[in-house]
Design a protein around this motif. Sequence first.
Motif, short mmCIF file in Angstrom:
data_model
loop_
_atom_site.label_atom_id
_atom_site.label_comp_id
_atom_site.label_asym_id
_atom_site.label_seq_id
_atom_site.Cartn_x
_atom_site.Cartn_y
_atom_site.Cartn_z
N ALA A 35 -0.01 -11.82 -2.73
CA ALA A 35 -0.09 -10.85 -1.63
C ALA A 35 -1.04 -11.33 -0.54
CB ALA A 35 -0.54 -9.49 -2.16
N ILE A 36 -0.60 -11.15 0.69
CA ILE A 36 -1.43 -11.44 1.86
C ILE A 36 -2.00 -10.10 2.30
CG2 ILE A 36 -1.43 -12.29 4.24
CD1 ILE A 36 1.15 -13.91 3.35
N VAL A 57 0.47 -6.96 2.48
CA VAL A 57 0.00 -5.62 2.14
C VAL A 57 -1.09 -5.25 3.14
CG1 VAL A 57 -1.06 -4.15 0.38
CG2 VAL A 57 0.52 -5.97 -0.30
N VAL A 58 -0.83 -4.19 3.90
CA VAL A 58 -1.81 -3.70 4.87
C VAL A 58 -2.57 -2.53 4.26
CG1 VAL A 58 -0.57 -4.48 6.94
CG2 VAL A 58 -0.04 -2.24 5.97
N GLN A 79 9.14 -9.45 7.08
CA GLN A 79 10.17 -8.91 6.21
C GLN A 79 9.67 -8.13 5.00
OE1 GLN A 79 12.43 -12.41 5.22
NE2 GLN A 79 12.42 -13.05 7.36
N HIS A 80 8.50 -8.46 4.49
CA HIS A 80 8.00 -7.85 3.25
C HIS A 80 6.63 -7.24 3.49
CE1 HIS A 80 11.35 -9.86 1.30
NE2 HIS A 80 10.94 -10.99 1.85
N VAL A 81 6.61 -6.12 4.16
CA VAL A 81 5.36 -5.44 4.52
C VAL A 81 5.25 -4.17 3.69
CG1 VAL A 81 4.02 -4.39 6.38
CG2 VAL A 81 5.51 -6.35 6.87
N HIS A 82 4.08 -3.97 3.09
CA HIS A 82 3.81 -2.75 2.33
C HIS A 82 2.47 -2.17 2.76
CE1 HIS A 82 6.79 -4.62 -0.32
NE2 HIS A 82 7.07 -3.37 -0.66
N ASN A 83 2.37 -0.85 2.68
CA ASN A 83 1.13 -0.13 2.94
C ASN A 83 0.52 0.24 1.59
OD1 ASN A 83 -0.88 1.27 4.32
ND2 ASN A 83 0.39 3.07 4.70
N LEU A 84 -0.72 -0.11 1.38
CA LEU A 84 -1.39 0.19 0.11
C LEU A 84 -1.63 1.69 0.00
CD1 LEU A 84 -2.64 -0.87 -2.52
CD2 LEU A 84 -4.79 -1.18 -1.26
#
Length: 166
Positions: free
Chosen positions: A53-54, A95-96, A117-122
């Motif tokens: 994860a970035i 992951v932001v 393309q693969h962005v998620h909010n924690l």
Amino acid sequence: MEKGWILLGALLSISFGSDAQINSKAYATMLDALYKKTVPLMSVATLQKQPDAILLDTRTKEEYDVSHLPGAKWVGYDEFELNRVADVPKDGNIVVYCSVGYRSEKVGEKLMAAGYQHVHNLYGSLFEWVNEGNPVVNGQGKPTQRVHAYSRLWGIWLKRGEKVYE
């Protein structure tokens, strides 16, 4: 509209007292009302299983310098610009996060609109990360117990760590 969510948070904190847990029904209700769910959510437990994860911290630089998730890159919120993530692959597992997830959702929307393309909010963001007993580091990369709690109103949801408001 944002004032309404702040009021909801205040009312829930009064209703459930200052001992409300981050995983409490009150906190979950507030988060569900706060999020537009325009960015897919990722739980802390899922993030812990994602070594690739970035992590992008969308809080202020002052908040980030107090503490942040190990390995996270500061990108800001008000000052966020896409050139800050020019080195992040568009197909990376991003992951932001922020304090509770509101600001990070907004930055996540911008990333998705730019083709990431693969962005998620924690989910629950930094507060949930800390409340579940996970480590944070300061601006020098050293472990710390200090956590910027954003404001006294929002700080009620942070149950672990040493709250910092400046």
